[in-house]
Design an enzyme around this catalytic site. Structure first.
Site, PDB file in Angstrom:
ATOM      1  N   CYS A 124       0.844  -1.205   0.000  1.00  0.00           N
ATOM      2  CA  CYS A 124       0.000   0.000   0.000  1.00  0.00           C
ATOM      3  C   CYS A 124       0.873   1.247   0.000  1.00  0.00           C
ATOM      4  CB  CYS A 124      -0.868   0.056   1.256  1.00  0.00           C
ATOM      5  SG  CYS A 124      -1.750  -1.437   1.644  1.00  0.00           S
ATOM      6  N   ASP A 125       0.340   2.293  -0.569  1.00  0.00           N
ATOM      7  CA  ASP A 125       0.997   3.588  -0.458  1.00  0.00           C
ATOM      8  C   ASP A 125      -0.042   4.685  -0.637  1.00  0.00           C
ATOM      9  OD1 ASP A 125       3.723   4.903  -0.185  1.00  0.00           O
ATOM     10  OD2 ASP A 125       2.840   6.014  -1.837  1.00  0.00           O
TER      11      ASP A 125
END
EC number: 3.6.1.-
Length: 198
Positions: free
Chosen positions: A74-75
């Site tokens: 995730c980012d």
């Protein structure tokens, strides 16, 4: 079924909490690299594409160490008129950040990636548009005194699920995207790959 083991390649307690509340069984293993250095190797300056690049880099890094597992990367990128902002390191920086965001609309691009055996299976970014109301310096000081260092974990120096909601006059987008994990699209993919019951 792709894998029996699911790994979250993020040390974010908020993301882990979301997955736990959704009933997923998973392990947490953070990516082992300097995010800003990896960002420099990317071929894009587009904030939304950059969020995908970083989510993929994190998932790939962990996937190469645990090849049998399905890894979630995730980012989240804060995008103000094309300029990328990262997490702040101090309350003073948080004050400056809120002064910059005051009275403006910014976007949060949250990307999620799935990797197995070091190979990308899926990556996609989702966006939310955040209209910050005009904020006085005095209000910002009072807000930061109340929330203290908790907000240093948030790229926007707010936690929408708490007092951060008072900073906004309008929000367009999915709650989970704002938190930093597009949960509904992720669950659709996990069901599709028969990783979770569907």
């Amino acid at each position: 079924m792709l894998a029996e083991t699911l790994i979250l390649a993020s040390l974010s307690s908020y993301r882990a909490q979301l997955l736990k509340k959704a009933g997923l069984n998973f392990f947490v293993k953070g990516a082992s690299f300097d995010e800003r250095e990896v960002e420099k190797t990317g071929k894009t300056k587009n904030p939304k594409e950059l969020s995908c690049f970083l989510a993929s880099a994190k998932a790939k890094n962990v996937s190469e160490r645990f090849p049998e597992a399905l890894v979630i990367g995730c980012d989240q990128i804060l995008d103000l008129e094309g300029q990328v902002f990262h997490k702040v390191k101090s309350i003073e920086e948080a004050h400056q950040r809120l002064c910059i965001l005051s009275g403006k609309i910014h976007s949060l691009h949250s990307a999620v990636a799935l990797f197995q055996n070091g190979q990308e299976i899926w990556v996609e970014a989702f966006s939310a548009h955040m209209s910050v109301r005009p904020l006085s310096s005095e209000f910002i000081e009072r807000y930061l005194a109340r929330v203290e260092t908790d907000i240093l974990n948030s790229v926007g120096v707010y936690q929408i699920e708490g007092e951060g909601i008072h900073l906004f006059e309008k929000i367009e987008g999915d709650f989970f995207t704002i938190i930093g994990l597009p949960l509904l699209p992720l669950l659709i993919k996990l069901r599709h790959f028969e990783v979770i019951d569907g």
